[in-house]
Design an enzyme around this catalytic site. Structure first.
Site, PDB file in Angstrom:
ATOM      1  N   LYS A 100       0.593  -1.633   0.258  1.00  0.00           N
ATOM      2  CA  LYS A 100      -0.224  -0.235  -0.349  1.00  0.00           C
ATOM      3  C   LYS A 100       0.895   1.366  -0.005  1.00  0.00           C
ATOM      4  CE  LYS A 100      -4.332  -2.305   2.471  1.00  0.00           C
ATOM      5  NZ  LYS A 100      -5.256  -1.721   2.898  1.00  0.00           N
ATOM      6  N   TYR A 114     -12.429  -2.090  -3.927  1.00  0.00           N
ATOM      7  CA  TYR A 114     -13.088  -2.258  -2.648  1.00  0.00           C
ATOM      8  C   TYR A 114     -14.540  -2.096  -2.924  1.00  0.00           C
ATOM      9  CZ  TYR A 114      -8.430  -2.277  -0.239  1.00  0.00           C
ATOM     10  OH  TYR A 114      -7.144  -1.645   0.055  1.00  0.00           O
ATOM     11  N   PHE A 159     -15.789   3.414   6.373  1.00  0.00           N
ATOM     12  CA  PHE A 159     -14.199   3.482   5.684  1.00  0.00           C
ATOM     13  C   PHE A 159     -13.957   3.915   4.774  1.00  0.00           C
ATOM     14  CE2 PHE A 159     -15.058  -0.774   6.685  1.00  0.00           C
ATOM     15  CZ  PHE A 159     -14.134  -0.761   5.453  1.00  0.00           C
ATOM     16  N   ARG A 162      -1.900 -14.723   4.092  1.00  0.00           N
ATOM     17  CA  ARG A 162      -3.077 -13.675   5.087  1.00  0.00           C
ATOM     18  C   ARG A 162      -2.130 -13.829   6.693  1.00  0.00           C
ATOM     19  NH1 ARG A 162      -7.092 -10.681   3.479  1.00  0.00           N
ATOM     20  NH2 ARG A 162      -8.300 -11.138   6.019  1.00  0.00           N
ATOM     21  N   THR A 209      -6.048  -7.264   9.949  1.00  0.00           N
ATOM     22  CA  THR A 209      -5.890  -6.174   9.921  1.00  0.00           C
ATOM     23  C   THR A 209      -6.000  -4.614  10.219  1.00  0.00           C
ATOM     24  OG1 THR A 209      -7.691  -7.027   8.947  1.00  0.00           O
ATOM     25  CG2 THR A 209      -7.772  -4.626   8.759  1.00  0.00           C
ATOM     26  N   ARG A 250       1.947  -6.294   9.420  1.00  0.00           N
ATOM     27  CA  ARG A 250       1.925  -5.228   9.734  1.00  0.00           C
ATOM     28  C   ARG A 250       1.809  -4.552  11.140  1.00  0.00           C
ATOM     29  NH1 ARG A 250      -4.335  -7.485   6.961  1.00  0.00           N
ATOM     30  NH2 ARG A 250      -4.406  -5.714   5.265  1.00  0.00           N
ATOM     31  N   ASN A 289      -2.379  -0.005   6.652  1.00  0.00           N
ATOM     32  CA  ASN A 289      -2.107  -1.185   7.066  1.00  0.00           C
ATOM     33  C   ASN A 289      -0.959  -1.673   6.692  1.00  0.00           C
ATOM     34  OD1 ASN A 289      -3.874  -1.718   5.370  1.00  0.00           O
ATOM     35  ND2 ASN A 289      -4.883  -2.998   7.099  1.00  0.00           N
ATOM     36  N   HIS A 308      -2.090  -6.080   1.305  1.00  0.00           N
ATOM     37  CA  HIS A 308      -3.328  -6.152   0.738  1.00  0.00           C
ATOM     38  C   HIS A 308      -2.795  -7.286   0.776  1.00  0.00           C
ATOM     39  CE1 HIS A 308      -6.769  -7.596  -0.941  1.00  0.00           C
ATOM     40  NE2 HIS A 308      -6.852  -7.746  -1.738  1.00  0.00           N
ATOM     41  N   GLU A 347      -9.003 -10.481  -8.115  1.00  0.00           N
ATOM     42  CA  GLU A 347      -8.541  -9.454  -7.829  1.00  0.00           C
ATOM     43  C   GLU A 347      -7.180  -9.891  -8.829  1.00  0.00           C
ATOM     44  OE1 GLU A 347      -9.641  -8.824  -3.453  1.00  0.00           O
ATOM     45  OE2 GLU A 347      -7.416  -9.537  -4.045  1.00  0.00           O
TER      46      GLU A 347
HETATM   47  P1  ATP Z   1      -6.822  -5.683   2.989  1.00  0.00           P
HETATM   48  O1  ATP Z   1      -8.608  -6.283   2.139  1.00  0.00           O
HETATM   49  O2  ATP Z   1      -6.250  -4.606   2.929  1.00  0.00           O
HETATM   50  O3  ATP Z   1      -6.020  -7.542   2.628  1.00  0.00           O
HETATM   51  P2  ATP Z   1      -8.366  -7.042   5.061  1.00  0.00           P
HETATM   52  O4  ATP Z   1      -9.621  -8.185   4.785  1.00  0.00           O
HETATM   53  O5  ATP Z   1      -7.642  -8.003   6.537  1.00  0.00           O
HETATM   54  O6  ATP Z   1      -7.118  -6.104   4.437  1.00  0.00           O
HETATM   55  P3  ATP Z   1     -10.892  -5.691   4.970  1.00  0.00           P
HETATM   56  O7  ATP Z   1     -12.463  -5.901   5.904  1.00  0.00           O
HETATM   57  O8  ATP Z   1     -10.962  -6.241   3.655  1.00  0.00           O
HETATM   58  O9  ATP Z   1      -9.302  -5.995   6.118  1.00  0.00           O
HETATM   59  O10 ATP Z   1     -10.745  -3.959   4.837  1.00  0.00           O
HETATM   60  C1  ATP Z   1     -10.428  -3.388   3.895  1.00  0.00           C
HETATM   61  C2  ATP Z   1      -9.179  -2.722   4.162  1.00  0.00           C
HETATM   62  O11 ATP Z   1     -10.211  -1.708   4.616  1.00  0.00           O
HETATM   63  C3  ATP Z   1      -8.388  -2.599   4.922  1.00  0.00           C
HETATM   64  O12 ATP Z   1      -7.147  -3.536   5.179  1.00  0.00           O
HETATM   65  C4  ATP Z   1      -8.230  -1.496   6.070  1.00  0.00           C
HETATM   66  O13 ATP Z   1      -7.196  -0.754   4.928  1.00  0.00           O
HETATM   67  C5  ATP Z   1      -9.273  -0.403   5.801  1.00  0.00           C
HETATM   68  N1  ATP Z   1     -10.105  -0.785   7.239  1.00  0.00           N
HETATM   69  C6  ATP Z   1     -10.779  -1.310   7.035  1.00  0.00           C
HETATM   70  N2  ATP Z   1     -11.876  -1.569   8.206  1.00  0.00           N
HETATM   71  C7  ATP Z   1     -11.227  -0.016   8.647  1.00  0.00           C
HETATM   72  C8  ATP Z   1     -11.737   0.663   9.462  1.00  0.00           C
HETATM   73  N3  ATP Z   1     -12.244  -0.350  10.465  1.00  0.00           N
HETATM   74  N4  ATP Z   1     -11.112   1.526   9.561  1.00  0.00           N
HETATM   75  C9  ATP Z   1     -10.306   2.213   8.666  1.00  0.00           C
HETATM   76  N5  ATP Z   1      -9.748   1.265   7.542  1.00  0.00           N
HETATM   77  C10 ATP Z   1     -10.292   0.199   7.685  1.00  0.00           C
HETATM   78 MG    MG Z   2     -10.601  -7.418   2.760  1.00  0.00          MG
END
Ligand code: ATP
Ligand code: MG
Length: 137
Positions: free
Chosen positions: A9, A49, A57, A85, A91, A102, A112, A115, A126
């Site tokens: 990122k 996304y 968010f 993962r 996350t 992370r 973070n 991804h 993706e």
């Molecule tokens: P990713 O999809 O990026 O690998 P993830 O699967 O762990 O991460 P998701 O729930 O898919 O998390 O959320 C996608 C991304 O959105 C997160 O990686 C983070 O950057 C952001 N995100 C998710 N939840 C929040 C939140 N509550 N506040 C701020 N940012 C968030």
């Molecule tokens: Mg995700």
């Protein structure tokens, strides 16, 4: 062998951590079989996304993901999706285990560092979103 999709990122690129993160992939048995640097448009980030559209968010996430260059890559290895993962960690970096990407390179929940696809089906979608077949070695 399985494939997964990964992003370094914008915060991790800005912090000069591309090399460190790529080294972690390689030592974890995840081979980088495609890679490029991109600066996403708003439309590209929103499309990527789309599953989070409507969440509070979403807009700041799109803003962050378009704030600077990032790296997209395809990783291949045994159980690549779950292996990636695992090395990424939770996350929220506050919950990420010591030694995960992370824990070491994220600054906050949004910024973070990485991804990684959450299932083989999302990995296929993706990968196709960012790479054509002839870009994958
Ligand atoms: P990713 O999809 O990026 O690998 P993830 O699967 O762990 O991460 P998701 O729930 O898919 O998390 O959320 C996608 C991304 O959105 C997160 O990686 C983070 O950057 C952001 N995100 C998710 N939840 C929040 C939140 N509550 N506040 C701020 N940012 C968030
Ligand atoms: Mg995700």
């Amino acid at each position: 062998l399985q494939r997964t999709f990964s992003i370094v990122k914008p915060n991790a690129v800005a912090d000069n951590n591309i090399g460190a993160i790529y080294h972690r992939f390689e030592t974890a048995g995840l081979k980088i079989i495609a890679s490029k640097m991109l600066h996403l448009s708003k439309e590209q980030a929103e499309g990527f996304y789309a599953e989070h559209k409507g969440r509070p968010f979403f807009a700041p996430l799109v803003e962050f993901m378009t704030s600077g260059p990032l790296m997209v890559q395809v990783l291949e290895g045994e159980d690549a999706v779950s292996r990636n993962r695992e090395i990424m960690g939770a996350t929220n970096p506050a919950d990420a285990l010591a030694g995960t990407l992370r824990a070491d390179y994220a600054t906050e929940m949004r910024e973070n560092a990485v991804h990684g696809s959450d299932a083989p089906e999302s990995a296929a979608r993706e990968i196709a979103y960012f790479f054509s077949d002839d870009e994958i070695c």
